[in-house]
Design a protein around this motif. Structure first.
Motif: not given
Length: 593
Positions: A104, A348, A466, A468-469, A487-489
């Motif tokens: 994370s 995460t 990453s 979470d991003s 940018y996705y989570s």
């Protein structure tokens, strides 16, 4: 690139295999090492005749259809998938497996690549040499958030870019000379240097560089080199920050592990006490191998993964070529390891997982997790632990590149993302829920292999870094064709969810978008936050694309300075706004395949 560390073993490999390099000696090798190296060379030369026969057979089977030069600009994300594949050493004694892990709060990175090949100019088009290289960098739009790390990685990339052409031409000259002098026994020269992230989180970036090299002679040379940085300031991490014992104690621990795991015990190595005495946590640059000092100092070669600290000794470092490479691994929970630098699995994170593809379940009798591909039904089944799930609309390439990433959420949910190519620059990711030992299919999302930062010499494919991003690159046909990334989570259902405010437009096909009809749009504030105010924008207004969620809307900057959100039904080539065709509202939109 650790050229200072590469030069000694690389020169040794070349000299022992029958190549000479004018003006370069091998400083830093003790008499014992030289004797062992000489013995290694003698043993190799005794095999010349049989290996040359093998080489003839291999060359007759090689494909000589390469173009004279290939450019990285034509590469696709399939190459990225291959580049991200777990690397393995060619040593018979030791197999390396990289464990890629992404936590994370980590920055997002990209890979800047160069590659090329050359053929003979005698009409036979024999493969003379090929070279490929890459460097990991922070993506351009995050450089202001991580200025020191971005600066450090950019310096490494600049070194690669500055040296690539001259190194390639030098290799070509050597290969051409050897080919012209002895074409019947010529083997293609190659140099593949590949950087891969092995640990990425808010605290640490660890990169492993592998080099697979052949420059003539009996055999090639394979080596790995670790680079470890603090994300906060871009400084290289000292091994002394990671372990809590003295250098002498550490060398003693390393020695014991090496001997315990070597086939011939201590006899496998050069004088281990002598060899390890030169390794320091922070070596004095004035006492480098190149200085010729008898008390020369070397830095340990190491990198970090999800399972701990890996200390690596390449061929020739502590033993002869035939003995191969050696690795000592320290778990993060071992007493000598600084617990503050351990990988935090309570947050995460995700990691690359090896799951094999088979055409029949009979082939998978020893595997707990595997994938069965049914080409006739265009479907595949993921068998994971005690569960299984099937997608019956699989259009990926049967033998194409694919990657599997396992996401572990901080609330205990777990998901498998399987990505595979199904066409030119197009990829599908199949999502499975494997929480609590189950296996259920969730859904599919697609993306494209378009490179990012395309207007610079630092363009290249994004790298998953990453949990979470992370970046997903895609192509939209909402207002003409344009490529972008967000940018996705991971959402509650395991599918990636985008943050439109982080959207970066990569390239648009229609530079001047002008409305021919009035159209309703939502007014946004300067942070692209919704205001709830719907306004009618008059015809003749110009627009620039600034963001999208890729599903239902495109955010625009109007020619009068307003940020506006255009909601589109059936986003795509035949999209509509309130029942009116997009192409009627904005004539002249360009669409490309």
């Amino acid at each position: 690139m650790k050229r200072a560390n590469i030069i000694a073993p690389l020169c040794a490999a070349l000299l022992l295999s029958g190549c000479s390099i004018p003006g370069i000696e091998l400083p830093g090798y003790s008499d014992t090492k030289e004797e062992c190296a000489a013995k290694d060379s003698s043993e190799d030369s005794s095999k010349d005749e049989s290996e040359e026969d093998t080489k003839k057979t291999d060359e007759s089977n090689e494909d000589s259809s390469k173009e004279d030069e290939s450019s990285s600009d034509a590469a696709t994300e399939a190459e990225t998938l291959e580049e991200e594949e777990i690397e393995e050493s060619d040593s018979e004694e030791k197999e390396y497996k990289l464990v890629n892990v992404y936590g994370s709060g980590a920055p997002s990175y990209k890979s800047v690549n160069r590659s090329g090949s050359k053929l003979s100019d005698d009409g036979k088009k024999v493969d003379l040499c090929e070279k490929s290289q890459n460097a990991i960098m922070v993506v351009a739009d995050l450089e202001d958030e991580y200025p020191e790390l971005a600066k450090t990685l950019k310096a490494s990339a600049d070194t690669m870019l500055d040296n690539y052409d001259s190194e390639f031409e030098e290799m070509y000259g050597m290969a051409k000379s050897q080919y012209e002098s002895d074409p019947d026994y010529f083997g293609e020269y190659y140099d593949d240097e590949h950087q891969e992230i092995t640990r990425s989180d808010s605290m640490v970036l660890s990169i492993l560089e592998t080099e697979d090299f052949y420059g003539g002679g009996v055999h090639g040379y394979y080596a790995v080199y670790g680079y470890n940085y603090y994300v906060s300031n871009g400084e290289e991490i000292s091994l002394g920050d990671v372990v809590s014992v003295s250098e002498d104690e550490f060398a003693t621990i390393i020695k014991a592990d090496l001997i315990d795991n070597a086939e011939d015990g201590e006899g496998t190595f050069f004088d281990l006490d002598e060899s390890l005495s030169h390794y320091k946590y922070d070596p004095d640059e004035k006492k480098s191998i190149e200085s010729g000092a008898e008390d020369y100092e070397l830095g340990y070669n190491w990198y970090m993964t999800i399972d701990g600290i890996h200390i690596v000794f390449n061929q020739y470092d502590i033993a002869d070529y035939a003995s191969g490479s050696f690795e000592v691994v320290f778990d993060y929970d071992e007493e000598i390891v600084n617990e503050n630098l351990g990988f935090d699995t309570s947050r995460t994170y995700c990691y690359k997982e090896e799951i094999p593809f088979y055409e029949s379940e009979n082939e998978a009798y020893e595997d707990e997790n595997y994938i069965i591909y049914n080409s006739q039904k265009s479907s595949f089944v993921l068998v994971y632990g005690d569960g299984s799930a099937e997608f019956d609309d699989y259009y990926g390439e049967e033998t194409g590149a694919y990657n599997v990433y396992h996401f572990v959420m901080d609330d205990g949910r777990e998901y498998i993302h399987l990505s595979t190519a199904f066409g030119n620059d197009y990829y599908d990711t199949y999502v499975f829920d494997v929480t609590d030992g189950g296996c259920e299919k969730v859904d599919i999302f697609g993306y494209t292999g378009v490179w990012i930062d395309v207007d610079t010499e630092y363009s290249g494919p994004k790298v998953l870094s990453s949990a979470d991003s992370f970046i997903i690159v895609d192509t939209s046909s909402a207002l003409g064709t344009f490529t972008y990334y967000n940018y996705y989570s991971i959402g509650d259902d395991g599918m990636p969810q985008a943050d439109p405010k982080t959207c970066v437009i990569v390239k648009v096909s229609t530079e001047d978008i002008v409305s021919a009809k009035s159209v309703k749009m939502e007014k946004l504030d300067d942070s692209l936050e919704s205001t709830g105010d719907m306004i009618t924008v008059q015809s003749g207004t110009g627009f620039t694309i600034v963001s999208t969620d890729g599903v239902s809307f495109v955010d625009l900057l109007s020619s009068d300075g307003q940020y506006l959100r255009l909601y589109i039904d059936n986003i795509g080539y035949e999209g509509t706004v309130d029942g009116v065709s997009i192409q009627d509202i904005f004539p002249g939109l360009e669409y490309v395949g």
